[in-house]
Design a protein around this motif. Structure first.
Motif, PDB file in Angstrom:
ATOM      1  N   UNK A 149      19.403 -29.134  -5.306  1.00 32.70           N
ATOM      2  CA  UNK A 149      19.471 -27.871  -6.052  1.00 32.70           C
ATOM      3  C   UNK A 149      19.813 -28.107  -7.512  1.00 32.70           C
ATOM      4  N   UNK A 150      20.852 -28.874  -7.772  1.00 33.97           N
ATOM      5  CA  UNK A 150      21.336 -29.032  -9.151  1.00 33.97           C
ATOM      6  C   UNK A 150      20.457 -29.967  -9.983  1.00 33.97           C
ATOM      7  N   UNK A 151      19.643 -30.797  -9.327  1.00 35.03           N
ATOM      8  CA  UNK A 151      18.774 -31.724 -10.060  1.00 35.03           C
ATOM      9  C   UNK A 151      17.346 -31.189 -10.184  1.00 35.03           C
ATOM     10  N   UNK A 152      16.806 -30.674  -9.086  1.00 40.99           N
ATOM     11  CA  UNK A 152      15.380 -30.332  -9.055  1.00 40.99           C
ATOM     12  C   UNK A 152      15.081 -28.929  -9.578  1.00 40.99           C
ATOM     13  N   UNK A 153      15.905 -27.945  -9.220  1.00 37.51           N
ATOM     14  CA  UNK A 153      15.616 -26.577  -9.653  1.00 37.51           C
ATOM     15  C   UNK A 153      15.595 -26.442 -11.180  1.00 37.51           C
ATOM     16  N   UNK A 154      16.537 -27.066 -11.927  1.00 37.14           N
ATOM     17  CA  UNK A 154      16.466 -26.973 -13.385  1.00 37.14           C
ATOM     18  C   UNK A 154      15.151 -27.501 -13.966  1.00 37.14           C
ATOM     19  N   UNK A 155      14.561 -28.514 -13.320  1.00 38.29           N
ATOM     20  CA  UNK A 155      13.272 -29.044 -13.796  1.00 38.29           C
ATOM     21  C   UNK A 155      12.201 -27.968 -13.690  1.00 38.29           C
ATOM     22  N   UNK A 156      12.196 -27.232 -12.585  1.00 43.57           N
ATOM     23  CA  UNK A 156      11.229 -26.150 -12.400  1.00 43.57           C
ATOM     24  C   UNK A 156      11.444 -25.060 -13.443  1.00 43.57           C
ATOM     25  N   UNK A 157      12.692 -24.658 -13.610  1.00 38.44           N
ATOM     26  CA  UNK A 157      13.007 -23.561 -14.541  1.00 38.44           C
ATOM     27  C   UNK A 157      12.652 -23.932 -15.976  1.00 38.44           C
ATOM     28  N   UNK A 158      13.021 -25.146 -16.391  1.00 32.85           N
ATOM     29  CA  UNK A 158      12.722 -25.584 -17.762  1.00 32.85           C
ATOM     30  C   UNK A 158      11.210 -25.674 -17.977  1.00 32.85           C
ATOM     31  N   UNK A 159      10.501 -26.234 -16.990  1.00 33.79           N
ATOM     32  CA  UNK A 159       9.039 -26.353 -17.085  1.00 33.79           C
ATOM     33  C   UNK A 159       8.370 -24.992 -17.155  1.00 33.79           C
TER      34      UNK A 159
END
Length: 481
Positions: A258-268
């Protein structure tokens, strides 16, 4: 324990909502009920569901080609005229192509509803090739819709790791009437849908990725975010998908994911939206950011809570912005107060009845209002369209029967398959979140259309048994549960 409770709550809420939709169709679509009754009567204890469909490249190509041809034929036969908001977007796109951006400034329509900006700009590109590009836009719709059929196949294949089930889903979506009919209308969902499906596919690919190559997963997450960004710019409901991603990570993956992968989606997702919006403002094309319409979103919630209008568009609520001279602060304050009065001072039983009626008006419409938005405007343009205008009963019957079967197989599959893939829980969360979102805003059945493909994914579970093959579904088996 928390995960189990959450899973059961979501599961039964979805089954409850699917049941309301199913009953709603039965009540309001008598002809559909008749066809469905005949269908069950002839099959009696069992329903053979495409058991002969074999997984092969030939069948894949045939279904995809059939999907394309059906949509192309509809566009040729039914020359739908852009109406309402669609007509405004298509008409103003011509001015944009000529360098007139006034509609994006002041209190112009597309300054008040900035979320339509990208769609208008998209339509304006077609005016570079033709002075009357309506047919070209519809051909693009056909291509996007056919791409959606392909993407649904990939999504279902990713869920079940089974091409045969994916082919069944692909065929169902190829024949799904709203996804055929809406191609002749200039609506944002035609472009947004495949990109939301694309985002979903890359999300599933990322969460199921078992390789040790971290950069491979990062690429999948970035593509997930980019697909979400494009879909959101055309139809701004991307935050519902982000919330679904969040809850799926929270309850079905490790906290580290959650803390590593979700931010990548949101930023992208956010970066391309912010860049495009900033470029439009800095170049003087628009005055407001894409996410900052000059008419507050509270006006949509205001219409959505109008008891007498069953949550649909109504003149009283629509006049609020003009009443307050388009002052966003005053509009917001007035809207909040009216909404508060309605929710607190309406008898609880009446409020419950309103909620059920509003939900049914969105999800218990088998054609997702495709007939209303595509047929009447075409009658004056082409004689053959008059045949369809007089055949509403036939189209309604076909749509109702197909939709009833989808809902029935969805309920059966979700209730029966206790060992369904964990990824199905993502779609349960997504559907529940989207249904709750639509309960807040102004009601229109076409809003539900964009996520209606989710019923085909649920229905896929209704044609499977534990050996992961497409089989005959026995109704008497469902009674055991």
């Amino acid at each position: 324990m928390v995960k189990l409770i959450f899973n059961q709550i979501v599961m039964w809420l979805v089954l409850f909502l699917l049941g309301i939709s199913f009953i709603g169709v039965l009540i309001y679509k008598v002809f559909g009920l008749f066809l469905f009754a005949i269908f069950v009567f002839f099959k009696y204890k069992k329903i053979s569901v495409l058991s002969g469909l074999k997984s092969s490249q030939h069948n894949f190509a045939v279904i995809l080609l059939a999907a394309f041809i059906l949509r192309l034929l509809w566009v040729f036969i039914i020359p739908t005229k852009p109406i309402s908001d669609f007509g405004l977007m298509y008409g103003y796109a011509q001015k944009v192509a000529q360098g007139d951006y006034s509609g994006f400034h002041g209190y112009g329509y597309f300054a008040r509803f900035a979320h339509d900006t990208v769609t208008v700009l998209y339509f304006s590109l077609f005016y570079k090739f033709s002075s009357a590009p309506l047919f070209l836009i519809k051909i693009a719709n056909v291509l996007f819709s056919t791409f959606s059929v392909f993407l649904l196949y990939k999504v279902v294949e990713k869920i079940y790791d089974d091409r045969q089930t994916a082919l069944v889903s692909m065929l169902l979506y190829a024949l799904y009437l709203p996804s055929i009919m809406y191609n002749s209308q200039t609506m944002q969902e035609n472009i947004a849908t495949p990109f939301y499906l694309l985002s979903t596919y890359y999300f599933l690919a990322a969460v199921k990725n078992q390789t040790q190559d971290k950069w491979d997963k990062v690429k999948l997450l970035v593509f997930c975010g980019l697909g979400l960004a494009v879909g959101h710019m055309f139809r701004m409901v991307g935050y519902v998908f982000i919330l679904a991603y969040l809850f799926y990570y929270l309850f079905y993956k490790r906290f580290q994911n959650l803390i590593i992968e979700l931010p990548v989606i949101i930023i992208s997702c956010l970066v391309p939206i912010i860049i495009l919006s900033s470029l439009l403002v800095s170049s003087g094309i628009t005055e407001s950011q894409l996410w900052n319409s000059k008419e507050p979103y509270w006006t949509s919630i205001l219409k959505g809570t109008n008891i007498e209008a069953h949550g649909h568009w109504n003149l009283d609520d629509a006049e609020i912005p003009e009443l307050y001279k388009h002052d966003p602060v005053k509009i917001t304050e007035a809207s909040k107060q009216i909404i508060k009065d309605r929710l607190l001072n309406t008898p609880k039983l009446k409020l419950l009845g309103f909620s059920i009626i509003k939900f049914e008006s969105e999800w218990a419409v088998p054609d997702m209002s495709a007939y209303i938005w595509t047929i009447p405007g075409a009658v004056d343009y082409f004689a053959f369209a008059k045949v369809f205008s007089k055949s509403n009963l036939i189209l309604t019957g076909l749509a109702s029967s197909f939709y009833l079967i989808l809902l029935f197989m969805s309920i059966l599959g979700l209730h029966r398959n206790k060992d369904r893939p964990v990824e199905i829980n993502f779609f349960l969360i997504l559907y529940l979140g989207y249904a709750l979102f639509l309960m807040l805003i102004e009601a229109q059945a076409r809003y539900a259309y964009m996520l209606s493909w989710i019923f085909i994914i649920f229905a896929a579970g209704g044609v499977r048994l534990k050996d992961d093959t497409v089989v005959k579904v026995y109704l008497d088996r469902s009674i055991e549960y």
